[in-house]
Design an enzyme around this catalytic site. Structure first.
Site: not given
Length: 335
Positions: A249, A251, A275, A280, A299, A302
């Site tokens: 989770c 990079r 994630d 992306e 992603h 957070g």
């Protein structure tokens, strides 16, 4: 004197949050104009020479006319924007790293760039635990089959069940604001925690080879740097115990995703959860879309309401310091 500010929010760190935080923290009169960026409805990407930004250079240049301070999350601070914005003096990025800002060009233009470290630490730590448990307990797969009307009793067979956190070892690669929180959460589960982080001095801090060899669960929390790019590849995954679980989770650049898919296909890894990804959104036809026992989220580790509010508060506090003539707390370009 009235401070002219641009709030360039988006659909996560909203302009309303930024403006409320500014009005609460900043002394004096504010003249705030607004620009709403399309993220996350539209993905970020490379804009000019900066990464992970919304492609709104033209709109930003127009909105910055006469503006001294900009607070944003995804606006691209490129050389082109800087050249067109001579009054700009402070550019506050409400995220953990100002990758959407050309720091060298900003320094040359006399523009201070700030960021918001730790804004999403709690949300990402909680998401990491959720992903770890989801991959280990097969939650997404079993839910999808139940929703399709399929009851799979064979998931209860010994070979298909996963390990418990209690009594097992979890290795954390990186021990910053997020990794340290994950460690505290894991202690509540009764897990033994190992850490690999050359920048901290904490008990259980070991070399990466030892961490991989001893950990049944491994979770990545390092920043993406030239030193950490590709740090978990084929050899490192092979060094993990058979039947282990890997979580990323942090990079996408930290992990070799082809090696991850190979290890899941072969059964060497019991499961994995990610994630973040090398590309992306994930491109059509990617192996990630068909590899078994892989839990994925787009992603959003957070993403919490508190993250957005904290982000706005952190940048507003630095705007307040700037107005009072104090050093800003989170300066990204001290040169």
């Amino acid at each position: 004197m009235t401070l002219k500010v641009l709030a360039a929010g988006d659909h996560f760190v909203r302009n309303s949050l930024l403006i409320d935080a500014l009005k609460s923290a900043v002394p004096g009169e504010l003249d705030v104009r607004e620009l709403t960026l399309p993220w996350p409805v539209e993905p970020f990407g490379r804009v000019g020479e900066v990464d992970e930004a919304s492609d709104v250079e033209d709109e930003l240049i127009e909105a910055l006319r006469g503006v001294e301070v900009c607070v944003t999350q995804m606006a691209p601070l490129t050389k082109r924007v800087l050249d067109a914005s001579p009054e700009l003096r402070l550019f506050c990025v409400s995220r953990g790293g100002p990758v959407n800002a050309n720091l060298e060009a900003a320094s040359e233009a006399g523009v201070k760039v700030t960021f918001a470290p730790g804004r999403n630490a709690v949300a990402t730590a909680e998401h990491t635990l959720a992903m770890l448990l989801a991959a280990t307990r097969r939650i997404p797969q079993t839910h999808a089959e139940l929703a399709a009307g399929v009851w799979r009793g064979d998931y209860y067979t010994y070979d298909r069940v996963g390990p418990e956190l209690e009594g097992n070892t979890v290795g954390l690669v990186g021990y910053g604001a997020i990794g340290s929180r994950v460690a505290r959460m894991l202690e509540g589960f009764g897990a033994t925690v190992l850490v690999h982080d050359p920048y901290v001095d904490v008990p259980g801090n070991v070399g990466l080879p030892e961490l991989l060899e001893r950990s049944l669960f491994v979770s990545l929390h390092a920043r993406a740097t030239p030193e950490t790019t590709g740090m978990i590849g084929k050899a490192e995954i092979a060094a993990m115990p058979a039947g282990s679980v890997l979580v990323n989770c942090a990079r996408g650049a930290l992990l070799d995703y082809d090696a991850l898919c190979d290890a899941l296909d072969s059964g060497h890894l019991f499961g994995a959860a990610c994630d973040v990804f090398p590309d992306e959104p994930i491109p059509p036809g990617s192996r990630l879309l068909t590899t078994p026992n892989l839990v994925m989220t787009p992603h959003l580790a957070g993403a919490s309401k508190e993250t957005a509010m904290k982000a706005a508060a952190i940048v507003a506090a630095d705007v307040a310091r700037y107005v009072r003539g104090e050093p800003v707390a989170h300066l990204a370009n001290p040169s």
